[in-house]
Design a protein around this motif. Structure first.
Motif, short mmCIF file in Angstrom:
data_model
loop_
_atom_site.label_atom_id
_atom_site.label_comp_id
_atom_site.label_asym_id
_atom_site.label_seq_id
_atom_site.Cartn_x
_atom_site.Cartn_y
_atom_site.Cartn_z
N MET A 1 0.84 -1.20 0.00
CA MET A 1 0.00 0.00 0.00
C MET A 1 0.88 1.24 0.00
SD MET A 1 -2.85 1.32 2.77
CE MET A 1 -1.78 2.46 3.61
N PHE A 2 0.48 2.22 -0.80
CA PHE A 2 1.24 3.48 -0.87
C PHE A 2 0.25 4.60 -1.20
CE2 PHE A 2 5.11 5.70 -3.08
CZ PHE A 2 5.06 6.69 -2.11
N ILE A 3 0.14 5.57 -0.30
CA ILE A 3 -0.77 6.69 -0.54
C ILE A 3 -0.09 8.01 -0.18
CG2 ILE A 3 -2.82 5.27 -0.04
CD1 ILE A 3 -3.00 6.79 2.68
N LYS A 4 -0.64 9.09 -0.73
CA LYS A 4 -0.25 10.44 -0.34
C LYS A 4 -1.52 11.22 -0.01
CE LYS A 4 4.06 10.80 -2.97
NZ LYS A 4 4.83 11.57 -3.99
N ILE A 5 -1.49 11.92 1.11
CA ILE A 5 -2.69 12.63 1.58
C ILE A 5 -2.25 13.89 2.31
CG2 ILE A 5 -2.77 11.32 3.76
CD1 ILE A 5 -5.85 11.36 3.49
N SER A 6 -3.07 14.93 2.26
CA SER A 6 -2.72 16.17 2.94
C SER A 6 -2.86 16.00 4.45
CB SER A 6 -3.61 17.32 2.46
OG SER A 6 -4.91 17.20 3.00
N LYS A 7 -2.01 16.71 5.19
CA LYS A 7 -2.03 16.62 6.65
C LYS A 7 -3.40 16.99 7.20
CE LYS A 7 -0.40 18.60 10.94
NZ LYS A 7 0.59 19.40 11.68
N SER A 8 -4.01 18.06 6.68
CA SER A 8 -5.28 18.55 7.24
C SER A 8 -6.36 17.49 7.16
CB SER A 8 -5.72 19.83 6.53
OG SER A 8 -5.93 19.60 5.16
N ILE A 9 -6.41 16.75 6.06
CA ILE A 9 -7.46 15.73 5.89
C ILE A 9 -7.24 14.58 6.86
CG2 ILE A 9 -8.38 13.99 4.32
CD1 ILE A 9 -7.94 15.97 2.03
N ILE A 10 -6.03 14.02 6.88
CA ILE A 10 -5.79 12.85 7.73
C ILE A 10 -5.85 13.22 9.22
CG2 ILE A 10 -3.26 13.10 7.66
CD1 ILE A 10 -5.18 9.77 7.60
N GLU A 11 -5.41 14.43 9.56
CA GLU A 11 -5.46 14.84 10.96
C GLU A 11 -6.90 15.02 11.44
OE1 GLU A 11 -3.40 18.05 14.02
OE2 GLU A 11 -3.41 18.48 11.87
N ASN A 12 -7.75 15.61 10.60
CA ASN A 12 -9.16 15.77 10.97
C ASN A 12 -9.83 14.42 11.21
OD1 ASN A 12 -9.13 18.55 10.90
ND2 ASN A 12 -9.81 18.69 8.78
N ILE A 13 -9.51 13.44 10.38
CA ILE A 13 -10.08 12.10 10.55
C ILE A 13 -9.58 11.46 11.84
CG2 ILE A 13 -10.12 9.76 9.60
CD1 ILE A 13 -10.09 11.04 6.80
N LEU A 14 -8.28 11.53 12.06
CA LEU A 14 -7.70 10.87 13.23
C LEU A 14 -8.12 11.53 14.53
CD1 LEU A 14 -4.05 10.12 12.01
CD2 LEU A 14 -6.02 8.57 12.11
N THR A 15 -8.40 12.82 14.50
CA THR A 15 -8.85 13.52 15.71
C THR A 15 -10.09 12.86 16.30
OG1 THR A 15 -7.93 15.63 14.98
CG2 THR A 15 -9.70 15.73 16.60
N ASN A 16 -10.99 12.40 15.43
CA ASN A 16 -12.19 11.69 15.89
C ASN A 16 -11.94 10.20 16.06
OD1 ASN A 16 -14.04 13.91 16.01
ND2 ASN A 16 -14.11 13.90 13.78
N ALA A 17 -11.18 9.60 15.14
CA ALA A 17 -10.98 8.14 15.17
C ALA A 17 -10.23 7.69 16.41
CB ALA A 17 -10.24 7.70 13.91
N ILE A 18 -9.36 8.55 16.94
CA ILE A 18 -8.54 8.18 18.09
C ILE A 18 -9.38 7.86 19.32
CG2 ILE A 18 -8.21 10.49 19.07
CD1 ILE A 18 -5.43 7.89 18.55
N ASN A 19 -10.60 8.38 19.37
CA ASN A 19 -11.49 8.14 20.52
C ASN A 19 -12.06 6.73 20.54
OD1 ASN A 19 -11.21 10.84 21.40
ND2 ASN A 19 -12.79 11.51 19.98
N PHE A 20 -11.89 5.99 19.44
CA PHE A 20 -12.52 4.67 19.32
C PHE A 20 -11.56 3.51 19.53
CE2 PHE A 20 -15.26 7.64 17.21
CZ PHE A 20 -16.54 7.15 17.39
N ILE A 21 -10.26 3.78 19.70
CA ILE A 21 -9.30 2.70 19.80
C ILE A 21 -9.16 2.20 21.23
CG2 ILE A 21 -8.01 3.59 17.82
CD1 ILE A 21 -5.86 4.55 19.83
N GLU A 22 -8.62 0.98 21.38
CA GLU A 22 -8.24 0.44 22.68
C GLU A 22 -7.03 1.22 23.18
OE1 GLU A 22 -7.36 -1.22 26.03
OE2 GLU A 22 -9.14 -1.95 24.97
#
Length: 352
Positions: A1-22
Motif C-alpha cells: 500500500m502506498f498513498i499520499k494525503i494532505s495533513k489537514s485531511i488525515i489529521e481531521n479524521i484521526l482527531t475523531n478516530a482516536i477516541n474509538f481505539i483500545e
C-alpha cells in the motif's frame, strides 16, 4: 500500500478516530487504526464496543492495499508534521510515514485480523428528524448516569411508540425527556450507551440514516459510518414518573434564573428556593459558616412554597436550553419539573 494525503485531511479524521481505539493494551489490534486503499481511502477504528469508519476520495492512491498502524503513535506523528502532503507506505509489514526530511517507521498487524463492523443490510431503519435527534441527545446527555451497576441507566432510551419518539435518561435523582412528535413508527425501544452518545454529538449534524437490531445501532452519513453496541436491559417505566398535570406553572427568564443560581452556587450547591407572591428567594443551606441569599421578581400568586435542590441539576438543564422556561410544581416534597418546549427535566428535591 502506498498513498499520499494532505495533513489537514488525515489529521481531521484521526482527531475523531482516536477516541474509538483500545487505549490500555497496545498489544491488541484494536489499539491500531485500519487503513485500506482501493478506489477510495477507508479508515476504521474500534474497541469492539463501538467503532467509526471514514471514506475519503481526496487522496492519491499510488498502490492499493491495507494495513494497521498504532492509533496513538500515528495521530501524534501526523500532528507533529508540517501542513503539507504526507506519504504512507507499507514495506515488509512496516508502515513508513514520511514528509520531506522526516521519516517514521512503525510495526503493523495483519489487517485481515481487524474486527468486522456490523452490516447495515441486516438491520432495520429508523425514520426520524436528524437535527431533532442530535438536539435531543445533547439535552439528555448530562442526566445519563455513570458506572451504575444497573447498566441500562448508563445510556439513553430511544422509545418509539404511538405518535412520539422519546429520548429518555435518568440517574435516579432526575429524569430528562425529549419528545420528537409526528412519528410514523411504533414499538421500538433501544438503549444507547453514554460514551456512544458523546461521540454521535460530535460526528453528526444532519442528514444521516439510523439502523438497528437487538445488538447494534448504526448511523451513516455520506462519508462516515458509526456503530455502537446497545445496552441489554430493561429501562425503568419513566412514564409513571411524569405528572399528568401541575398545580403551579411559573415562567422564568433563563438568564435571570441562571444568574441567581450561580450566585448561591459560589457558597453551596445545595440551594433552598422559596416562592412567594411575585418573588423567588434563593438561599445556601449546606454550610454553617458561609451564607448566600438573593432573589428575583417573578409572576406568581403562590403565597409560600419552599423546597431544596442540587443546583447542578438545574444548571445542567439551563445550559442546554435557549430562553424562557417553565417551572412546574405540585407539592413541596415531591419532584418538580423544568420545561422548555419539547424538553423537560423532572428533579427530585432534597430533604431540608
Amino acid at each position: 500500500m502506498f498513498i499520499k494525503i494532505s495533513k489537514s485531511i488525515i489529521e481531521n479524521i484521526l482527531t475523531n478516530a482516536i477516541n474509538f481505539i483500545e487505549k490500555k493494551d497496545h498489544s491488541q489490534i484494536t489499539s491500531h487504526i485500519l487503513l485500506e486503499a482501493t478506489d477510495l481511502l477507508t479508515i476504521k477504528a474500534t474497541d469492539t464496543e463501538f467503532g467509526i469508519e471514514y471514506t475519503n476520495s481526496n487522496c492519491e492512491i499510488i498502490e492499493k492495499g491495507k494495513t494497521t498502524i498504532n492509533g496513538k503513535k500515528f495521530y501524534e506523528i501526523i500532528k507533529a508534521l508540517n501542513d503539507d502532503f504526507i506519504s504512507i507506505q507499507i514495506e515488509k509489514n512496516i508502515a513508513i510515514i514520511s514528509q520531506n526530511h522526516s521519516i517514521y517507521k512503525l510495526p503493523t498487524f495483519d489487517a485481515n485480523e481487524f474486527p468486522e463492523f456490523p452490516n447495515i443490510k441486516n438491520l432495520k431503519k429508523i425514520e426520524l428528524n436528524s437535527i431533532e435527534f442530535i438536539d435531543g441527545l445533547k439535552k439528555v446527555l448530562p442526566v445519563i448516569d455513570n458506572n451504575n451497576p444497573k447498566y441500562e441507566l448508563n445510556g439513553t432510551l430511544l422509545d418509539i411508540s404511538e405518535k412520539n419518539l422519546n429520548l429518555v435518561a435518568t440517574d435516579t435523582k432526575r429524569l430528562a425527556l425529549y419528545k420528537i412528535e409526528e412519528n410514523s413508527q411504533k414499538d421500538i425501544q433501544i438503549i444507547i450507551p453514554k460514551k456512544a452518545i458523546s461521540e454521535i454529538r460530535k460526528l453528526f449534524l444532519d442528514n444521516f440514516d439510523i439502523y438497528f437490531d437487538e445488538t447494534n445501532l448504526i448511523i451513516k452519513s455520506n462519508n462516515i459510518t458509526f456503530f455502537t453496541q446497545l445496552i441489554n436491559g430493561k429501562f425503568p417505566d419513566y412514564k409513571r414518573i411524569i405528572p399528568n398535570e401541575y398545580k403551579y406553572i411559573i415562567k422564568l427568564n433563563k438568564t435571570t434564573f441562571t444568574k441567581a443560581i450561580k450566585q448561591i452556587n459560589i457558597i453551596s450547591n445545595e440551594i433552598k428556593i422559596t416562592i412567594q407572591k411575585n418573588q423567588m428567594l434563593f438561599e445556601s443551606i449546606s454550610d454553617e459558616t458561609f451564607e448566600a441569599k438573593t432573589d428575583i421578581e417573578i409572576v406568581s400568586e403562590i403565597e409560600n412554597f419552599t423546597f431544596a435542590v442540587n443546583s447542578k441539576f438545574i444548571l445542567d438543564f439551563l445550559n442546554v436550553i435557549d430562553d424562557e422556561i417553565e417551572m412546574c410544581l405540585n407539592e413541596e416534597n415531591i419532584p418538580f419539573s423544568l420545561r422548555d418546549k419539547n424538553f423537560q427535566t423532572i428533579i427530585m428535591p432534597l430533604t431540608i
